[in-house]
Design a protein around this motif. Structure first.
Motif, mmCIF file in Angstrom:
data_model
loop_
_atom_site.group_PDB
_atom_site.id
_atom_site.type_symbol
_atom_site.label_atom_id
_atom_site.label_comp_id
_atom_site.label_asym_id
_atom_site.label_seq_id
_atom_site.Cartn_x
_atom_site.Cartn_y
_atom_site.Cartn_z
ATOM 1 N N LEU A 35 0.824 -1.211 0.000
ATOM 2 C CA LEU A 35 0.000 0.000 0.000
ATOM 3 C C LEU A 35 0.858 1.261 0.000
ATOM 4 N N ALA A 36 1.967 1.246 0.758
ATOM 5 C CA ALA A 36 2.882 2.397 0.763
ATOM 6 C C ALA A 36 3.543 2.563 -0.597
ATOM 7 N N ALA A 66 2.273 1.652 -3.493
ATOM 8 C CA ALA A 66 1.265 2.153 -4.422
ATOM 9 C C ALA A 66 1.024 3.650 -4.228
ATOM 10 N N ALA A 67 0.999 4.091 -2.971
ATOM 11 C CA ALA A 67 0.802 5.520 -2.701
ATOM 12 C C ALA A 67 1.976 6.345 -3.222
ATOM 13 N N ALA A 68 3.188 5.851 -3.016
ATOM 14 C CA ALA A 68 4.371 6.568 -3.516
ATOM 15 C C ALA A 68 4.397 6.566 -5.037
ATOM 16 N N VAL A 72 1.910 6.636 -7.102
ATOM 17 C CA VAL A 72 0.946 7.593 -7.652
ATOM 18 C C VAL A 72 1.602 8.963 -7.847
ATOM 19 N N VAL A 73 2.513 9.313 -6.966
ATOM 20 C CA VAL A 73 3.202 10.597 -7.062
ATOM 21 C C VAL A 73 4.468 10.486 -7.918
ATOM 22 N N GLU A 74 5.254 9.453 -7.684
ATOM 23 C CA GLU A 74 6.581 9.389 -8.287
ATOM 24 C C GLU A 74 6.599 8.959 -9.744
ATOM 25 N N PRO A 114 9.671 3.561 -5.661
ATOM 26 C CA PRO A 114 8.693 2.865 -4.806
ATOM 27 C C PRO A 114 8.981 1.371 -4.641
ATOM 28 N N TYR A 127 8.948 -0.064 -0.663
ATOM 29 C CA TYR A 127 8.410 -1.379 -0.287
ATOM 30 C C TYR A 127 9.358 -2.158 0.637
#
Length: 73
Positions: free
Chosen positions: A28-29, A31-33, A35-37, A59, A64
Motif C-alpha cells: 500500500l505504501a 502504491a501511494a508513492a 501515484v506521485v513518483e 517505490p 516497499y
C-alpha cells in the motif's frame, strides 16, 4: 474488488516464518508513492533518462523493502 493481502512465507523475521502485515502495508505504501513518483519520473525521463528511471523505480526498490522490513509480522 477486495482489499489486497500480501503474504511472504519463508522469512526468518518472526517465529511463524510467514508475514502478512508487513508485505501488505509495504504494498500500500509503494502504491501511494507510485501515484506521485511515476508521473514525476515520466516528466524527468524526457530530459534525463537515468534519473527518470530511478525516480520511477524508487517505490519498488526503496519504499516497499523498508516498510516490509520495519513490520516483522
Amino acid at each position: 474488488m477486495g482489499f489486497p493481502i500480501c503474504v511472504q512465507c519463508g522469512t526468518g523475521s518472526n517465529p511463524c516464518r510467514c508475514k502478512v502485515v508487513g508485505p501488505t502495508v509495504g504494498f500500500l505504501a509503494m502504491a501511494a508513492a507510485a501515484v506521485v513518483e511515476w508521473p514525476v519520473g515520466a516528466v524527468v525521463y524526457i530530459f534525463k533518462h537515468v534519473k527518470g528511471r530511478r525516480i520511477m523505480a524508487h517505490p519498488a526498490t526503496v519504499v516497499y523493502p523498508k516498510v516490509n522490513k520495519a513490520i516483522p509480522i
